[in-house]
Scaffold this motif. Structure first.
Motif, PDB file in Angstrom:
ATOM      1  N   THR A 107       0.849  -1.184   0.000  1.00 40.80           N
ATOM      2  CA  THR A 107       0.000   0.000   0.000  1.00 40.80           C
ATOM      3  C   THR A 107       0.888   1.240   0.000  1.00 40.80           C
ATOM      4  N   ILE A 108       0.546   2.192  -0.863  1.00 40.58           N
ATOM      5  CA  ILE A 108       1.292   3.446  -0.974  1.00 40.58           C
ATOM      6  C   ILE A 108       0.294   4.590  -0.802  1.00 40.58           C
ATOM      7  N   VAL A 109       0.664   5.587  -0.006  1.00 36.92           N
ATOM      8  CA  VAL A 109      -0.174   6.770   0.156  1.00 36.92           C
ATOM      9  C   VAL A 109       0.662   8.017  -0.101  1.00 36.92           C
ATOM     10  N   ALA A 110       0.002   9.030  -0.646  1.00 35.99           N
ATOM     11  CA  ALA A 110       0.635  10.331  -0.876  1.00 35.99           C
ATOM     12  C   ALA A 110      -0.389  11.403  -0.526  1.00 35.99           C
ATOM     13  N   PRO A 111      -0.130  12.180   0.531  1.00 38.55           N
ATOM     14  CA  PRO A 111      -1.053  13.252   0.882  1.00 38.55           C
ATOM     15  C   PRO A 111      -0.755  14.530   0.105  1.00 38.55           C
ATOM     16  N   ASP A 112      -1.798  15.307  -0.111  1.00 36.78           N
ATOM     17  CA  ASP A 112      -1.619  16.699  -0.540  1.00 36.78           C
ATOM     18  C   ASP A 112      -1.450  17.483   0.754  1.00 36.78           C
ATOM     19  N   TRP A 113      -0.282  18.101   0.957  1.00 35.40           N
ATOM     20  CA  TRP A 113      -0.066  18.880   2.172  1.00 35.40           C
ATOM     21  C   TRP A 113      -1.139  19.946   2.309  1.00 35.40           C
ATOM     22  N   ARG A 114      -1.338  20.432   3.518  1.00 38.48           N
ATOM     23  CA  ARG A 114      -2.302  21.504   3.787  1.00 38.48           C
ATOM     24  C   ARG A 114      -2.056  22.674   2.831  1.00 38.48           C
ATOM     25  N   GLY A 115      -3.140  23.109   2.202  1.00 40.52           N
ATOM     26  CA  GLY A 115      -3.041  24.235   1.287  1.00 40.52           C
ATOM     27  C   GLY A 115      -2.623  23.878  -0.127  1.00 40.52           C
ATOM     28  N   PHE A 116      -2.408  22.598  -0.419  1.00 40.60           N
ATOM     29  CA  PHE A 116      -1.983  22.171  -1.753  1.00 40.60           C
ATOM     30  C   PHE A 116      -2.929  21.106  -2.285  1.00 40.60           C
ATOM     31  N   GLY A 117      -3.022  21.023  -3.602  1.00 44.52           N
ATOM     32  CA  GLY A 117      -3.884  20.022  -4.212  1.00 44.52           C
ATOM     33  C   GLY A 117      -5.313  20.162  -3.713  1.00 44.52           C
ATOM     34  N   ALA A 118      -5.914  19.044  -3.318  1.00 40.14           N
ATOM     35  CA  ALA A 118      -7.301  19.054  -2.844  1.00 40.14           C
ATOM     36  C   ALA A 118      -7.402  19.238  -1.332  1.00 40.14           C
ATOM     37  N   SER A 119      -6.273  19.393  -0.640  1.00 42.77           N
ATOM     38  CA  SER A 119      -6.301  19.695   0.795  1.00 42.77           C
ATOM     39  C   SER A 119      -6.383  21.209   0.966  1.00 42.77           C
ATOM     40  N   ARG A 120      -7.167  21.634   1.893  1.00 43.61           N
ATOM     41  CA  ARG A 120      -7.347  23.068   2.116  1.00 43.61           C
ATOM     42  C   ARG A 120      -6.697  23.485   3.431  1.00 43.61           C
ATOM     43  N   MET A 121      -6.375  24.748   3.526  1.00 43.16           N
ATOM     44  CA  MET A 121      -5.853  25.305   4.774  1.00 43.16           C
ATOM     45  C   MET A 121      -7.006  25.492   5.747  1.00 43.16           C
ATOM     46  N   PRO A 122      -6.724  25.344   7.046  1.00 41.86           N
ATOM     47  CA  PRO A 122      -7.769  25.670   8.013  1.00 41.86           C
ATOM     48  C   PRO A 122      -8.040  27.176   7.969  1.00 41.86           C
ATOM     49  N   VAL A 123      -9.243  27.559   8.282  1.00 41.50           N
ATOM     50  CA  VAL A 123      -9.610  28.975   8.247  1.00 41.50           C
ATOM     51  C   VAL A 123      -9.813  29.451   9.673  1.00 41.50           C
ATOM     52  N   PRO A 124      -9.312  30.545  10.129  1.00 39.02           N
ATOM     53  CA  PRO A 124      -8.401  31.430   9.395  1.00 39.02           C
ATOM     54  C   PRO A 124      -6.972  30.912   9.469  1.00 39.02           C
ATOM     55  N   CYS A 125      -6.220  31.187   8.429  1.00 33.38           N
ATOM     56  CA  CYS A 125      -4.810  30.812   8.407  1.00 33.38           C
ATOM     57  C   CYS A 125      -4.106  31.725   7.417  1.00 33.38           C
ATOM     58  N   ASP A 126      -2.973  32.246   7.818  1.00 37.71           N
ATOM     59  CA  ASP A 126      -2.273  33.164   6.933  1.00 37.71           C
ATOM     60  C   ASP A 126      -0.806  32.800   6.762  1.00 37.71           C
ATOM     61  N   SER A 127      -0.429  31.584   7.198  1.00 34.29           N
ATOM     62  CA  SER A 127       0.981  31.196   7.055  1.00 34.29           C
ATOM     63  C   SER A 127       1.119  29.682   7.005  1.00 34.29           C
ATOM     64  N   TYR A 128       2.282  29.251   6.595  1.00 31.54           N
ATOM     65  CA  TYR A 128       2.608  27.832   6.497  1.00 31.54           C
ATOM     66  C   TYR A 128       3.779  27.555   7.434  1.00 31.54           C
ATOM     67  N   TYR A 129       3.507  26.981   8.580  1.00 30.60           N
ATOM     68  CA  TYR A 129       4.561  26.694   9.560  1.00 30.60           C
ATOM     69  C   TYR A 129       4.976  25.232   9.457  1.00 30.60           C
ATOM     70  N   TYR A 130       6.284  24.982   9.415  1.00 31.98           N
ATOM     71  CA  TYR A 130       6.779  23.609   9.306  1.00 31.98           C
ATOM     72  C   TYR A 130       6.342  22.716  10.463  1.00 31.98           C
ATOM     73  N   PRO A 131       6.276  23.224  11.700  1.00 30.47           N
ATOM     74  CA  PRO A 131       5.779  22.361  12.781  1.00 30.47           C
ATOM     75  C   PRO A 131       4.352  21.860  12.527  1.00 30.47           C
ATOM     76  N   ASP A 132       3.533  22.652  11.824  1.00 28.98           N
ATOM     77  CA  ASP A 132       2.185  22.197  11.487  1.00 28.98           C
ATOM     78  C   ASP A 132       2.231  21.024  10.517  1.00 28.98           C
ATOM     79  N   TYR A 133       3.131  21.081   9.555  1.00 33.04           N
ATOM     80  CA  TYR A 133       3.264  19.968   8.609  1.00 33.04           C
ATOM     81  C   TYR A 133       3.711  18.695   9.338  1.00 33.04           C
ATOM     82  N   LEU A 134       4.630  18.831  10.249  1.00 36.16           N
ATOM     83  CA  LEU A 134       5.108  17.692  11.022  1.00 36.16           C
ATOM     84  C   LEU A 134       3.973  17.109  11.869  1.00 36.16           C
TER      85      LEU A 134
END
Length: 111
Positions: free
Chosen positions: A78-105
């Protein structure tokens, strides 16, 4: 006399060899989009392969990679590939105005 005004034939469109499933998964108060390549018979002894894209990319980019894997490698895997937050079909949480690496982790930890 040759007619040079004829339009050139279009390039062939890439046809995926292994079709993914598209899934939405709740992660930390938002919906994450995942592409999942899963065989009908999963081998539980094989580890899950998670492929994460870089900045300004999407999970769909891995279609070519998955198609290039050998049949022996893919057997039961099994292989999975996510669209990170704010990319592809994944959306950023609202409100959000930045991309912090700790959030990705933290997102990856939940995934």
């Amino acid at each position: 006399m040759t007619d040079h005004t004829a339009a050139p034939s279009p390039e062939p469109v890439y046809q995926p060899l292994r079709l993914p499933q598209s899934r939405m998964l709740p992660v930390r108060n938002m919906e994450y989009h995942l592409r999942v390549w899963q065989p009908q018979q999963v081998n539980p002894a094989l580890p899950l392969l998670v492929m994460t894209h870089g900045w300004m990319d999407v999970a769909a980019s891995y279609q070519f990679v998955v198609d290039a894997f050998s049949q022996a490698f893919m057997q039961g895997r099994t292989i999975v590939a996510p669209d990170w937050r704010g990319f592809g079909a994944s959306r950023m949480p609202v409100p959000c105005d930045s991309y912090y690496y700790p959030d990705y982790l933290a997102d990856l930890d939940v995934l």
